[in-house]
Design a protein around this motif. Structure first.
Motif: not given
Ligand code: TYD
Length: 195
Positions: A169-176, A97-100, A161-167
């Motif tokens: 809790r929110i972790r980026l994962v490369d899906a390739r 919801s925050l992103v879309y 952008e959101l991941a950078a705001l809450e590092p």
């Protein structure tokens, strides 16, 4: 323990949520898998309305319907499961919801966060894994997927952008790459919470 998987459409979240649930179950843990919007009678009906390309709706109505579905699944499914010590693996949650709605529709992160936290009574995942880097969409577009390339570019950028705001809790994962490689990265991104 409550964790959510997030990311743009077609990034492979659903497959990865199932693999994560399987791995946790193999350790003898109770795992509740859910998806948003949906997972309850009310949520599935709201989902059908939200994704129906025949239904037109304004951005605020859309945001409130996603929040209503979230309120119900949190109360009926997620909170009780967390309470009894189960693992909950949810395919999308508040951050969608925050992103879309907040970023891509342009309503703003703050009002959507307020509405979403009202909906969940303050419940948030302990960790959120944002998959990024691929687009494997191949089926008929639903109402959200039909929103256009610009919208989906804002969604992809919005998650970063959101991941950078809450590092924490929110972790980026490369899906390739191969499914099991991605599953391994997801497992690593749960550091600190491992059973
Ligand atoms: P779904 O078929 O579950 O998409 P996916 O398989 O990509 O997760 O459809 C959910 C759609 O709704 C998806 O386009 C993302 C969107 N969505 C929002 O816009 N806001 C929200 O809060 C949630 C939970 C989903």
């Amino acid at each position: 323990m409550f964790v959510s998987l997030e990311g743009p459409d077609g990034v492979g979240k659903t497959t990865q949520a199932a693999l994560l649930a399987e791995r946790l179950r193999a350790m003898g843990l109770e795992v509740v898998q859910c998806r948003e919007p949906g997972g309850t009678e009310l949520g599935e009906r709201v989902r059908a309305v939200l994704l129906d390309p025949q239904v037109t709706m304004g951005d605020r109505a859309e945001a409130l319907l996603f929040a209503a579905a979230r309120a119900e699944i949190t109360q009926e499914v997620i909170a009780p499961a967390v309470e009894r010590g189960a693992w909950v693996v949810c395919d999308r949650f508040i951050d969608s919801s925050l992103v879309y709605q907040g970023i891509a529709r342009g309503i703003g992160i703050e009002p959507i966060l307020d509405v979403s936290l009202f909906a969940t009574g303050g419940v948030l995942p302990a960790r959120t894994l944002v998959l990024h880097g691929v687009d494997r969409r191949d089926d008929e577009p639903d109402r959200m997927e039909a929103a256009g390339a610009d919208f989906h570019a804002r969604v992809a950028a919005g998650f970063i952008e959101l991941a950078a705001l809450e590092p924490e809790r929110i972790r980026l994962v490369d899906a390739r790459g191969a499914q099991d490689e991605v599953a391994g990265r997801i497992w690593d991104a749960l550091e600190g919470l491992h059973p």
